[in-house]
Design a protein around this motif. Structure first.
Motif, mmCIF file in Angstrom:
data_model
loop_
_atom_site.group_PDB
_atom_site.id
_atom_site.type_symbol
_atom_site.label_atom_id
_atom_site.label_comp_id
_atom_site.label_asym_id
_atom_site.label_seq_id
_atom_site.Cartn_x
_atom_site.Cartn_y
_atom_site.Cartn_z
ATOM 1 N N ILE A 308 0.839 -1.205 0.000
ATOM 2 C CA ILE A 308 0.000 0.000 0.000
ATOM 3 C C ILE A 308 0.874 1.254 0.000
ATOM 4 N N ALA A 309 1.972 1.201 0.750
ATOM 5 C CA ALA A 309 2.838 2.376 0.876
ATOM 6 C C ALA A 309 3.764 2.562 -0.331
ATOM 7 N N ASN A 310 4.012 1.492 -1.091
ATOM 8 C CA ASN A 310 5.031 1.579 -2.134
ATOM 9 C C ASN A 310 4.550 1.215 -3.540
ATOM 10 N N THR A 311 3.241 0.973 -3.694
ATOM 11 C CA THR A 311 2.715 0.588 -4.997
ATOM 12 C C THR A 311 1.541 1.485 -5.367
ATOM 13 N N GLU A 312 1.577 2.046 -6.562
ATOM 14 C CA GLU A 312 0.511 2.945 -6.987
ATOM 15 C C GLU A 312 -0.817 2.209 -7.113
ATOM 16 N N ASN A 313 -0.787 1.043 -7.726
ATOM 17 C CA ASN A 313 -1.999 0.236 -7.888
ATOM 18 C C ASN A 313 -1.768 -1.115 -7.224
ATOM 19 N N VAL A 314 -2.323 -1.272 -6.025
ATOM 20 C CA VAL A 314 -2.075 -2.483 -5.246
ATOM 21 C C VAL A 314 -2.560 -3.732 -5.980
ATOM 22 N N LYS A 315 -3.641 -3.599 -6.751
ATOM 23 C CA LYS A 315 -4.165 -4.757 -7.462
ATOM 24 C C LYS A 315 -3.210 -5.266 -8.537
ATOM 25 N N GLN A 316 -2.254 -4.437 -8.921
ATOM 26 C CA GLN A 316 -1.256 -4.857 -9.905
ATOM 27 C C GLN A 316 0.029 -5.351 -9.243
ATOM 28 N N ALA A 317 0.079 -5.277 -7.921
ATOM 29 C CA ALA A 317 1.277 -5.707 -7.193
ATOM 30 C C ALA A 317 1.492 -7.203 -7.344
ATOM 31 N N LYS A 318 2.756 -7.603 -7.372
ATOM 32 C CA LYS A 318 3.113 -9.010 -7.520
ATOM 33 C C LYS A 318 4.003 -9.448 -6.353
ATOM 34 N N VAL A 319 3.622 -10.571 -5.756
ATOM 35 C CA VAL A 319 4.383 -11.117 -4.617
ATOM 36 C C VAL A 319 4.855 -12.519 -4.973
ATOM 37 N N LEU A 320 6.123 -12.774 -4.755
ATOM 38 C CA LEU A 320 6.690 -14.111 -4.979
ATOM 39 C C LEU A 320 6.950 -14.768 -3.640
ATOM 40 N N VAL A 321 6.415 -15.956 -3.450
ATOM 41 C CA VAL A 321 6.645 -16.732 -2.234
ATOM 42 C C VAL A 321 7.639 -17.844 -2.551
ATOM 43 N N LEU A 322 8.784 -17.825 -1.901
ATOM 44 C CA LEU A 322 9.802 -18.863 -2.081
ATOM 45 C C LEU A 322 9.678 -19.864 -0.939
ATOM 46 N N GLY A 323 9.093 -21.018 -1.239
ATOM 47 C CA GLY A 323 8.919 -22.062 -0.228
ATOM 48 C C GLY A 323 7.470 -22.284 0.125
ATOM 49 N N ALA A 324 6.960 -23.484 -0.209
ATOM 50 C CA ALA A 324 5.568 -23.824 0.106
ATOM 51 C C ALA A 324 5.465 -24.929 1.141
ATOM 52 N N THR A 325 6.557 -25.636 1.389
ATOM 53 C CA THR A 325 6.544 -26.730 2.358
ATOM 54 C C THR A 325 6.609 -26.185 3.776
ATOM 55 N N PHE A 326 6.296 -27.045 4.764
ATOM 56 C CA PHE A 326 6.220 -26.538 6.134
ATOM 57 C C PHE A 326 7.596 -26.363 6.775
ATOM 58 N N LYS A 327 8.646 -26.948 6.171
ATOM 59 C CA LYS A 327 10.001 -26.770 6.677
ATOM 60 C C LYS A 327 10.982 -26.941 5.526
ATOM 61 N N GLU A 328 12.234 -26.628 5.773
ATOM 62 C CA GLU A 328 13.221 -26.654 4.711
ATOM 63 C C GLU A 328 13.601 -28.070 4.273
ATOM 64 N N ASN A 329 13.897 -28.181 2.997
ATOM 65 C CA ASN A 329 14.475 -29.389 2.392
ATOM 66 C C ASN A 329 13.597 -30.625 2.485
ATOM 67 N N VAL A 330 12.286 -30.442 2.514
ATOM 68 C CA VAL A 330 11.345 -31.558 2.472
ATOM 69 C C VAL A 330 10.252 -31.231 1.459
ATOM 70 N N SER A 331 9.527 -32.257 1.030
ATOM 71 C CA SER A 331 8.422 -32.044 0.094
ATOM 72 C C SER A 331 7.078 -32.003 0.813
ATOM 73 N N ASP A 332 7.094 -32.114 2.129
ATOM 74 C CA ASP A 332 5.890 -32.224 2.950
ATOM 75 C C ASP A 332 5.140 -30.888 3.004
#
Length: 429
Positions: A308-332
């Motif tokens: 909100i503070a750094n993007t003119e149009n929040v709906k056009q903002a893009k967020v990248l999430v690195l890591g979907a597993t519950f902990k590192e180095n597992v596929s769980d």
């Protein structure tokens, strides 16, 4: 029982061949005859071809094993020593879901014979094995514990992704319904557990010890999470504080983070549920759960504030999430709190993309309705690094600069890149 198993005159069976059950089955199968039982025909076919459906074990783990994988009750009846290692989740209201363990008890009840042993490894509240599972087994089998068969409990200590602390290398807690069963069960587990076993005085003690292992971690992580919120308001980096405090010899080194997975984020609810049933309302444990369960919302709020503070149009903002597993180095991905963050941000119409070198896109889609990104782009307004996967450790300031816009935020939840991000705004728990 022990002698007949060692001489391969009898078989040991493991019910439930997931993250816990399969390593147990394969470890025993290097010493004795094992029947691996699972209700999923697809999983049984994969394991019969030396493939771990959970992606934890390599083909080499199946080598030199005397094991038969099956969904057949007729084949399961051939076993004399049964180990139950099925999941024990909670429902949407954080109430223990005993359906899997009760279903396994029903299966045991259909195949149990005089002289058999039954040992539960599934994490439950104290009393569950004897009060919830045993009656099912006795009713369906027509047999009586102590007189016709023996009952025990040995809490699992499998840690997904951990190649150091395995079944074979960690002391195993065991218990039995009487002195005879305790010794027999202990000797069976000593076949595969090199450091030996700890003989608990009762089944309830063994059940309780497993619960508090994860309750302790949960409460300590909750403390770190609460401290991180306080320090953030003071503009103090939490990991710098922990580094300084860690120089004291008796400081416990826990760190803040999203608490998901199948143990820490679930097991405490089993204990508080049983406590409430007995008329005691937990305060410390549930407070810890409240804090940890709300860290995803806290993170989402921080990301939204930045956008909100750094993007003119929040709906056009893009967020990248690195890591979907519950902990590192597992596929769980079970109970991964990362996906709650994704869902929350998308509810505000933020464009969220997920990348993970370990997770399976089809599993994420089936479980949560999300797909994985193949290749990151170069115009993200925020990047959230949820877990320090080995792949991410080679990333540097130049990499994050190459995939983000100039005023982007790098939210490094575990402090992996502390003091390394110079060209973008940096924030961590």
């Amino acid at each position: 029982m022990y002698s007949r198993l060692v001489e391969k005159q009898e078989s040991l069976a493991v019910l439930g061949l997931g993250y816990v059950g399969l390593p147990i089955a394969l470890a025993f199968a290097k010493k004795i005859k094992v029947i691996g039982f699972d209700i999923s025909e697809k999983r049984v076919q994969m394991m019969s071809n030396s493939i771990d459906p959970s992606g934890e074990l390599t083909r080499e783990a199946f080598e030199g094993t005397d094991i038969t994988f099956t969904t057949s009750l007729d084949l399961l009846k051939q076993a004399k020593f049964f180990i139950v290692a099925v999941p024990t989740p909670v429902d949407a209201h954080n109430v223990p879901d005993l359906k899997p363990v009760k279903s396994a008890s029903e299966t045991i009840g259909q195949v149990l014979k005089r002289g058999d042993y039954v040992v539960f490894e599934s994490t439950v509240y104290p009393g569950c094995t004897e009060e919830d599972c045993l009656p099912i087994i006795e009713t369906l089998s027509g047999l009586k514990m102590g007189e016709d068969f023996k009952l025990g409990y040995s809490p699992e200590r499998i840690n997904p992704g951990d190649k150091q602390h395995t079944l074979e290398t960690v002391v195993k807690v065991v218990s039995g319904c009487d002195a005879e069963s305790l010794e027999e069960i202990s000797k069976v587990y000593e076949l595969v557990v090199k450091p030996g076993v700890h003989r608990a005085s009762s089944i309830k003690v063994a059940e309780a010890c497993k619960i508090i292992e994860n309750v302790q971690r949960d409460v300590n992580i909750a403390l770190m999470n609460e401290l991180s919120i306080i320090f953030d308001k003071m503009n103090i980096n939490t990991y710098e504080v922990l580094e300084a405090a860690g120089t004291k010899w008796n400081f416990l080194k826990f760190s803040p983070g999203l608490v998901g997975g199948h143990c820490i984020g679930v097991d405490p609810y089993y204990l508080t549920y049983k406590a409430a049933e007995l008329g005691f309302n937990s305060r410390v444990i549930l407070s810890g759960r409240y804090i940890n369960d709300n860290m995803g919302n806290y993170l989402s709020k921080k990301i939204l504030q930045h956008l909100i503070a750094n993007t003119e149009n929040v709906k056009q903002a893009k967020v990248l999430v690195l890591g979907a597993t519950f902990k590192e180095n597992v596929s769980d991905i079970r109970n991964s709190k990362v996906l709650e963050v994704v869902k929350t941000l998308r509810s505000y119409y933020i464009n969220v993309f997920i990348s993970d070198p370990y997770a399976m896109s089809h599993e994420l889609n089936t479980e949560y309705g999300f797909d994985l990104l193949d290749t990151p782009e170069n115009d993200y307004n925020a990047v959230i690094i949820t877990v320090p996967h080995q792949t991410y450790l080679s990333y540097d300031d130049a990499y994050f600069r190459s995939i983000t816009v100039e005023n982007a935020l790098i939210a490094d939840l575990k402090g992996t890149f502390k003091d390394k991000i110079k060209s973008r705004k940096y924030w961590s728990f």
